[in-house]
Design a protein around this motif. Structure first.
Motif, PDB file in Angstrom:
ATOM      1  N   VAL A 194      20.700  -4.547  50.573  1.00  0.00           N
ATOM      2  CA  VAL A 194      20.487  -5.215  49.140  1.00  0.00           C
ATOM      3  C   VAL A 194      18.873  -5.084  48.779  1.00  0.00           C
ATOM      4  O   VAL A 194      18.271  -5.764  49.213  1.00  0.00           O
ATOM      5  N   GLY A 195      18.672  -4.519  47.843  1.00  0.00           N
ATOM      6  CA  GLY A 195      16.979  -3.989  47.197  1.00  0.00           C
ATOM      7  C   GLY A 195      16.953  -5.059  46.286  1.00  0.00           C
ATOM      8  O   GLY A 195      17.560  -5.080  45.266  1.00  0.00           O
ATOM      9  N   VAL A 196      15.747  -5.867  46.497  1.00  0.00           N
ATOM     10  CA  VAL A 196      15.278  -6.992  45.273  1.00  0.00           C
ATOM     11  C   VAL A 196      14.004  -6.543  44.858  1.00  0.00           C
ATOM     12  O   VAL A 196      13.092  -6.061  45.459  1.00  0.00           O
ATOM     13  N   GLY A 197      13.962  -6.422  43.703  1.00  0.00           N
ATOM     14  CA  GLY A 197      12.781  -6.003  42.894  1.00  0.00           C
ATOM     15  C   GLY A 197      12.943  -4.888  42.108  1.00  0.00           C
ATOM     16  O   GLY A 197      14.007  -4.439  41.683  1.00  0.00           O
ATOM     17  N   SER A 198      11.708  -4.109  41.551  1.00  0.00           N
ATOM     18  CA  SER A 198      11.895  -2.968  40.744  1.00  0.00           C
ATOM     19  C   SER A 198      11.066  -2.052  41.321  1.00  0.00           C
ATOM     20  O   SER A 198       9.906  -1.989  42.161  1.00  0.00           O
ATOM     21  N   SER A 210      -5.568  -7.791  46.091  1.00  0.00           N
ATOM     22  CA  SER A 210      -4.467  -7.430  45.240  1.00  0.00           C
ATOM     23  C   SER A 210      -3.683  -6.219  45.924  1.00  0.00           C
ATOM     24  O   SER A 210      -4.434  -5.479  46.364  1.00  0.00           O
ATOM     25  N   ALA A 211      -2.560  -5.999  45.706  1.00  0.00           N
ATOM     26  CA  ALA A 211      -1.624  -4.919  46.022  1.00  0.00           C
ATOM     27  C   ALA A 211      -0.359  -4.755  45.074  1.00  0.00           C
ATOM     28  O   ALA A 211       0.140  -5.914  44.510  1.00  0.00           O
ATOM     29  N   ARG A 212      -0.009  -3.492  44.836  1.00  0.00           N
ATOM     30  CA  ARG A 212       1.146  -3.284  44.299  1.00  0.00           C
ATOM     31  C   ARG A 212       2.452  -3.212  45.192  1.00  0.00           C
ATOM     32  O   ARG A 212       2.153  -2.460  46.224  1.00  0.00           O
ATOM     33  N   VAL A 213       3.292  -4.149  44.916  1.00  0.00           N
ATOM     34  CA  VAL A 213       4.684  -4.316  45.519  1.00  0.00           C
ATOM     35  C   VAL A 213       5.807  -3.645  44.834  1.00  0.00           C
ATOM     36  O   VAL A 213       6.073  -4.029  43.655  1.00  0.00           O
ATOM     37  N   ARG A 214       6.300  -2.446  45.320  1.00  0.00           N
ATOM     38  CA  ARG A 214       7.159  -1.849  44.820  1.00  0.00           C
ATOM     39  C   ARG A 214       8.549  -1.909  45.771  1.00  0.00           C
ATOM     40  O   ARG A 214       8.481  -2.018  46.957  1.00  0.00           O
ATOM     41  N   LEU A 215       9.875  -1.905  45.218  1.00  0.00           N
ATOM     42  CA  LEU A 215      11.064  -1.692  45.781  1.00  0.00           C
ATOM     43  C   LEU A 215      11.250  -0.047  46.443  1.00  0.00           C
ATOM     44  O   LEU A 215      11.085   0.943  45.479  1.00  0.00           O
ATOM     45  N   ASP A 216      11.137  -0.149  47.718  1.00  0.00           N
ATOM     46  CA  ASP A 216      11.477   1.099  48.416  1.00  0.00           C
ATOM     47  C   ASP A 216      13.119   1.456  48.570  1.00  0.00           C
ATOM     48  O   ASP A 216      13.568   1.075  49.638  1.00  0.00           O
ATOM     49  N   GLU A 217      13.640   2.029  47.418  1.00  0.00           N
ATOM     50  CA  GLU A 217      15.087   2.236  47.544  1.00  0.00           C
ATOM     51  C   GLU A 217      15.383   3.104  48.637  1.00  0.00           C
ATOM     52  O   GLU A 217      16.639   3.258  49.022  1.00  0.00           O
ATOM     53  N   ALA A 218      14.460   4.343  48.586  1.00  0.00           N
ATOM     54  CA  ALA A 218      14.948   5.491  49.224  1.00  0.00           C
ATOM     55  C   ALA A 218      15.139   4.977  50.922  1.00  0.00           C
ATOM     56  O   ALA A 218      16.195   5.168  51.351  1.00  0.00           O
ATOM     57  N   THR A 219      14.453   4.037  51.285  1.00  0.00           N
ATOM     58  CA  THR A 219      14.585   3.505  52.911  1.00  0.00           C
ATOM     59  C   THR A 219      15.702   2.835  52.778  1.00  0.00           C
ATOM     60  O   THR A 219      16.703   3.062  53.867  1.00  0.00           O
ATOM     61  N   LEU A 220      15.894   1.583  52.053  1.00  0.00           N
ATOM     62  CA  LEU A 220      17.299   0.942  52.041  1.00  0.00           C
ATOM     63  C   LEU A 220      18.540   1.720  52.140  1.00  0.00           C
ATOM     64  O   LEU A 220      19.438   1.487  52.642  1.00  0.00           O
ATOM     65  N   ARG A 221      18.466   2.638  50.936  1.00  0.00           N
ATOM     66  CA  ARG A 221      19.824   3.631  50.741  1.00  0.00           C
ATOM     67  C   ARG A 221      20.149   4.242  52.052  1.00  0.00           C
ATOM     68  O   ARG A 221      21.162   4.440  52.301  1.00  0.00           O
ATOM     69  N   LEU A 223      19.283   3.461  55.409  1.00  0.00           N
ATOM     70  CA  LEU A 223      19.762   2.533  56.322  1.00  0.00           C
ATOM     71  C   LEU A 223      21.254   2.380  56.094  1.00  0.00           C
ATOM     72  O   LEU A 223      21.976   2.526  57.079  1.00  0.00           O
ATOM     73  N   ALA A 224      21.662   2.136  54.680  1.00  0.00           N
ATOM     74  CA  ALA A 224      22.964   2.157  54.304  1.00  0.00           C
ATOM     75  C   ALA A 224      23.807   3.312  54.718  1.00  0.00           C
ATOM     76  O   ALA A 224      24.964   3.102  55.493  1.00  0.00           O
ATOM     77  N   THR A 225      23.279   4.377  54.463  1.00  0.00           N
ATOM     78  CA  THR A 225      24.151   5.516  54.570  1.00  0.00           C
ATOM     79  C   THR A 225      24.316   5.935  55.805  1.00  0.00           C
ATOM     80  O   THR A 225      25.526   6.561  56.322  1.00  0.00           O
ATOM     81  N   MET A 226      23.257   5.875  56.763  1.00  0.00           N
ATOM     82  CA  MET A 226      23.455   6.084  58.176  1.00  0.00           C
ATOM     83  C   MET A 226      24.336   5.256  59.030  1.00  0.00           C
ATOM     84  O   MET A 226      25.088   5.828  59.871  1.00  0.00           O
ATOM     85  N   THR A 227      24.559   4.079  58.368  1.00  0.00           N
ATOM     86  CA  THR A 227      25.615   3.158  59.222  1.00  0.00           C
ATOM     87  C   THR A 227      26.879   3.002  58.652  1.00  0.00           C
ATOM     88  O   THR A 227      27.572   1.999  58.942  1.00  0.00           O
ATOM     89  N   ALA A 228      27.047   3.783  57.522  1.00  0.00           N
ATOM     90  CA  ALA A 228      28.365   3.678  56.773  1.00  0.00           C
ATOM     91  C   ALA A 228      28.530   2.299  56.288  1.00  0.00           C
ATOM     92  O   ALA A 228      29.501   1.727  55.876  1.00  0.00           O
ATOM     93  N   GLY A 229      27.401   1.932  55.724  1.00  0.00           N
ATOM     94  CA  GLY A 229      27.243   0.492  54.960  1.00  0.00           C
ATOM     95  C   GLY A 229      27.113   0.815  53.423  1.00  0.00           C
ATOM     96  O   GLY A 229      27.341   2.116  52.968  1.00  0.00           O
ATOM     97  N   GLU A 230      26.707   0.031  52.704  1.00  0.00           N
ATOM     98  CA  GLU A 230      26.661   0.186  51.167  1.00  0.00           C
ATOM     99  C   GLU A 230      25.403  -0.387  50.933  1.00  0.00           C
ATOM    100  O   GLU A 230      24.586  -1.116  51.449  1.00  0.00           O
ATOM    101  N   TYR A 231      24.802   0.321  49.662  1.00  0.00           N
ATOM    102  CA  TYR A 231      23.342  -0.062  49.114  1.00  0.00           C
ATOM    103  C   TYR A 231      23.656  -0.747  47.829  1.00  0.00           C
ATOM    104  O   TYR A 231      24.353  -0.131  47.086  1.00  0.00           O
ATOM    105  N   PHE A 232      23.027  -1.841  47.380  1.00  0.00           N
ATOM    106  CA  PHE A 232      23.081  -2.476  46.296  1.00  0.00           C
ATOM    107  C   PHE A 232      21.594  -2.583  45.765  1.00  0.00           C
ATOM    108  O   PHE A 232      20.749  -2.932  46.254  1.00  0.00           O
ATOM    109  N   ARG A 233      21.384  -2.646  44.475  1.00  0.00           N
ATOM    110  CA  ARG A 233      20.057  -2.835  43.923  1.00  0.00           C
ATOM    111  C   ARG A 233      20.310  -4.211  42.889  1.00  0.00           C
ATOM    112  O   ARG A 233      20.958  -4.164  42.066  1.00  0.00           O
TER     113      ARG A 233
END
Length: 281
Positions: A194-198, A210-221, A223-233
């Motif tokens: 489950v990805g949280v953020g933008s 200070s730092a820019r913090v972004r949602l890394d959807e590619a990695t989370l997606r 992780l889910a795909t490799m294990t037959a799980g699901e990704y949500f944002r």
């Protein structure tokens, strides 16, 4: 009606099958929560961590009473803060105690979650976290125990377990989360991310940096795909809570599988045939 009933009985002799969702026997789930400093970002109101804690409580409440849930906190290191239990009060108290820390070791969190779910697998967590060559294969994937007749199973096939990871996906320390995901896939444990953020992120300023913090959807997606799980944002707190409730229901169902429905067809045929006889009388 009589002819229809006889046709159904004849069909039943062929032992028909159908693709059906069957209740899963999920016994244990691990909720791995990102507690890194980036989770204080307010692109999800009131903050990423505030929304995550509220959603985690909703997830726990939505679980069937027989399902044990454990909680792993993920920051610069990872720790099991609540062993799998059916006591909802203990789980909610553990969620409330979670505090933000520096660093994000998603791989460590997934590894501890996996070892907690599969104690019989004898995963050498300390050796893998230390990066010892004996514990890591040539591609960086953790090795099974020496002498263990380990045989990989299809990803997602272990229907009694599940890992739910809530994070912004930015891992900066510890083992590669994708390598740990491969280990989970080999043992059939699905990772639902489950990805949280933008994706565009926000700028955080604290303690002089200070730092820019972004949602890394590619990695989370991945992780889910490799294990037959699901990704949500999740783009906001309400959506995040809704996702968690939906996910709690989904992991209570297995993926569709072929099931023999001979008995159902035969029973239907018998009922229709008897109805035909009664109508004839």
């Amino acid at each position: 009606l009589l002819l229809a009933g006889l046709a159904a009985l004849l069909l039943a002799t062929g032992r028909p099958q159908a693709l059906m969702h069957m209740p899963a026997r999920v016994e244990t789930g691990i909720l791995a929560m990102d507690m890194s400093g980036s989770m204080r970002a307010a692109d999800v109101a009131p903050s990423r961590i505030g929304a995550a804690q509220a959603a985690a409580r909703a997830f726990v409440d939505a679980q069937p009473q027989h399902v044990r849930v454990g909680i792993v906190a993920v920051a610069g290191t990872a720790a099991l803060v609540q062993s799998p239990t059916t006591r909802r009060d203990d789980l909610e108290a553990a969620i409330e105690r979670l505090q933000l820390q520096r660093g994000t070791a998603l791989g460590s969190g997934l590894l501890i979650a996996l070892a907690t779910l599969l104690p019989q697998a004898r995963i050498d967590v300390e050796a893998i976290l230390a990066g010892r060559p004996s514990a890591v294969g040539p591609r960086g994937v953790p090795r099974p125990p020496e002498g263990d007749a380990f045989k990989p199973v299809p990803p997602g096939s272990n229907a009694s377990t599940a890992i739910v990871l809530l994070s912004d996906g930015q891992s900066n320390t510890g083992p590669d989360p994708l390598k740990i995901a491969e280990l989970a896939a080999q043992r059939g444990v699905p990772i639902h991310a489950v990805g949280v953020g933008s994706p565009e992120g926000v700028t955080l300023s604290t303690e002089g940096w200070s730092a820019r913090v972004r949602l890394d959807e590619a990695t989370l997606r991945q992780l889910a795909t490799m294990t037959a799980g699901e990704y949500f944002r999740a783009g906001d707190a309400a959506q995040l809570k809704k996702i968690y409730r939906t996910l709690a229901k989904r992991i209570a169902l297995e993926k569709p599988r072929l099931v023999e429905i001979t008995a159902r067809i035969a029973a239907l045929g018998a009922i229709v045939a008897i109805a035909g006889e009664l109508v004839g009388i």
